[in-house]
Enzyme design. Structure first.
Site, PDB file in Angstrom:
ATOM      1  N   SER A  38       1.039   4.926   0.082  1.00  0.00           N
ATOM      2  CA  SER A  38       0.091   6.118   0.564  1.00  0.00           C
ATOM      3  C   SER A  38       0.774   7.359   0.110  1.00  0.00           C
ATOM      4  O   SER A  38       0.058   8.432   0.081  1.00  0.00           O
ATOM      5  CB  SER A  38      -0.115   6.281   1.915  1.00  0.00           C
ATOM      6  N   GLY A  54       3.311   8.482   1.416  1.00  0.00           N
ATOM      7  CA  GLY A  54       4.183   9.190   2.674  1.00  0.00           C
ATOM      8  C   GLY A  54       5.321   8.272   2.862  1.00  0.00           C
ATOM      9  O   GLY A  54       5.865   7.194   2.049  1.00  0.00           O
ATOM     10  N   GLY A  85       0.787  -1.150  -0.038  1.00  0.00           N
ATOM     11  CA  GLY A  85      -0.103  -0.084   0.067  1.00  0.00           C
ATOM     12  C   GLY A  85       0.913   1.387  -0.042  1.00  0.00           C
ATOM     13  O   GLY A  85       1.542   1.579   0.915  1.00  0.00           O
ATOM     14  N   SER A 112       5.384   4.367   3.974  1.00  0.00           N
ATOM     15  CA  SER A 112       5.036   3.058   2.882  1.00  0.00           C
ATOM     16  C   SER A 112       6.334   3.182   1.734  1.00  0.00           C
ATOM     17  O   SER A 112       6.540   2.195   1.328  1.00  0.00           O
ATOM     18  CB  SER A 112       3.758   3.472   2.204  1.00  0.00           C
ATOM     19  N   CYS A 153     -10.923   1.924   9.648  1.00  0.00           N
ATOM     20  CA  CYS A 153     -10.467   1.981   8.545  1.00  0.00           C
ATOM     21  C   CYS A 153      -9.200   0.878   8.180  1.00  0.00           C
ATOM     22  O   CYS A 153      -9.449   0.208   7.139  1.00  0.00           O
ATOM     23  CB  CYS A 153      -9.515   3.172   8.367  1.00  0.00           C
ATOM     24  N   MET A 201      -4.692   3.652  -2.366  1.00  0.00           N
ATOM     25  CA  MET A 201      -6.036   3.844  -1.980  1.00  0.00           C
ATOM     26  C   MET A 201      -6.724   5.237  -1.720  1.00  0.00           C
ATOM     27  O   MET A 201      -5.949   5.880  -1.075  1.00  0.00           O
ATOM     28  CB  MET A 201      -6.201   2.832  -0.756  1.00  0.00           C
ATOM     29  N   CYS A 244      -7.727  11.142   8.958  1.00  0.00           N
ATOM     30  CA  CYS A 244      -7.272  11.340   7.815  1.00  0.00           C
ATOM     31  C   CYS A 244      -8.149  11.991   6.690  1.00  0.00           C
ATOM     32  O   CYS A 244      -7.600  13.091   5.771  1.00  0.00           O
ATOM     33  CB  CYS A 244      -7.224   9.924   6.878  1.00  0.00           C
TER      34      CYS A 244
END
Length: 370
Positions: A11, A13, A9, A16, A99, A35, A195
């Site tokens: 993100s 950032g 995943g 990740s 989440c 995502m 988020c």
């Protein structure tokens, strides 16, 4: 295009990004997936497109395929509707927990399998181990960044199919690794808060769905000391945003939220940070989720957190017939809040968790101070 064994995943950032880099260095057949969990609501605060561009750049730097999935409808149904319902009921929910359960380790895992992958990887600060034929969720090595609290709803199926490549690293080393690897996200600021709210004003955001209904602010004995814009904007222990000026006959000291009467639209406050109205020694949970599938015993001692980054506290746990737990702490807890998560630990291992249903803290307006 080769089929990846793992989908990470991405993100946008740094965490990740480094997770993906470490897997590439290990020779793992890999693809990245971004995502989108929140639709742009027109506020200008949604940074999803910026994050997506950064995720694309990271995958390009690493030479791995990039995929995109829009899970905003699933997020709305599985996370946001519950978030609003809890606030409307006067509770304080934790959307990050939902989440993870409903999106990142459910729909994301399904999407990875559709791409032919066996497992997923994320940039969470947590670790997975296998012992006695069961998968265990362990704290991240960096205690200040440990995210096992938010992952306590995961089970055996999810943990068996999940990698946490940076879980053994301190945050400072993750930053250093990103910079040395030339990752475009190496200096990117960490995201904070919920988020879908981002950096915007929480009260303004919540007010779009839960319109303000002003009411009285009272002390624990019912004396009016101010006015609030809506009880659901506040949580137990909160100091900011009360806007209580000088009150005749009261000390010039901060006020703290110690109770909410949603039906009566009254917010209760006190001037003691460790007010007895905020302290509880016992609580009851909603239905408990056990990571290994069952409780370790009918009654047992362990440690618990009732909020993220709290120092774990020794407690005694009793598992009740309906699947809930009753917990008694060795010392009083400040602002244990219904709607938040109770998470249990045995050393570094997360046993599981549940939503806090109620505590034995006195109720302003109902119980007199002991």
């Amino acid at each position: 295009m080769s089929v990846p064994r793992t989908v990470v995943g991405v993100s946008g950032g740094v965490d990740s990004s480094v997770a993906a880099w470490l897997l590439v260095q290990a020779g793992e057949p890999l693809a990245g997936l971004f995502m989108q969990n929140w639709d742009d609501d027109g506020s200008g605060e949604c940074r999803a497109e910026d994050d997506r561009r950064d995720a694309v750049a990271v995958c390009g730097r690493l030479g791995i395929p990039f995929h995109f999935r829009d899970f905003s409808k699933e997020y709305w149904a599985g996370v946001f509707e519950h978030f609003l319902a809890e606030y409307a009921a006067g509770r304080t929910p934790n959307p990050d927990v939902l989440c993870n359960r409903e999106v990142k380790f459910k729909h994301f895992l399904d999407a990875a399998r559709e791409l032919g992958a066996e497992r997923i990887a994320t940039g969470h600060y947590a670790q997975v181990a296998r012992a006695g034929g069961r998968w265990r969720l362990l704290r991240g090595a960096d205690r200040d960044k440990d995210q096992s609290y938010f992952l306590h709803q995961l089970g055996q199926e999810q943990l068996a199919a999940t990698l946490f490549p940076i879980g053994h690293l301190p945050k400072a080393q993750v930053r250093t690794t990103a910079r040395e690897a030339g990752l475009p996200t190496h200096a990117k600021k960490d995201s904070t808060g919920i988020c879908f709210i981002g950096e915007r004003d929480f009260r303004e955001f919540l007010g779009r769905w839960l319109p303000a209904r002003p009411g009285e602010i009272r002390d624990p004995h019912g004396v009016r000391v101010g006015e609030h814009p809506g009880v659901f904007y506040f949580t137990l222990g909160q100091r900011e945003g009360l806007a209580i000026g000088g009150v005749r006959g009261r000390a010039a000291a901060p006020w703290y939220v110690v109770g909410k009467d949603v039906a009566g639209n009254v917010l209760y406050v006190d001037q003691d940070r460790d007010s007895p109205w905020l302290l509880s020694r016992a609580l009851r949970s909603e239905t408990m989720h056990w990571i290994e599938g069952a409780a370790p015993a009918r009654e047992f001692d362990c440690a618990a957190q009732v909020r993220y980054r709290q120092q774990e506290e020794p407690c005694r746990v009793r598992v009740d017939d309906d699947g809930t737990v009753s917990v008694r702490f060795a010392r009083a807890q400040r602002a244990a809040t219904p709607g938040q998560s109770l998470v249990l630990y045995d050393g570094p291992a997360c046993l599981g968790g549940a939503v806090i249903d109620s505590t034995d803290a006195p109720v302003p307006g109902v119980q007199e101070r002991a």
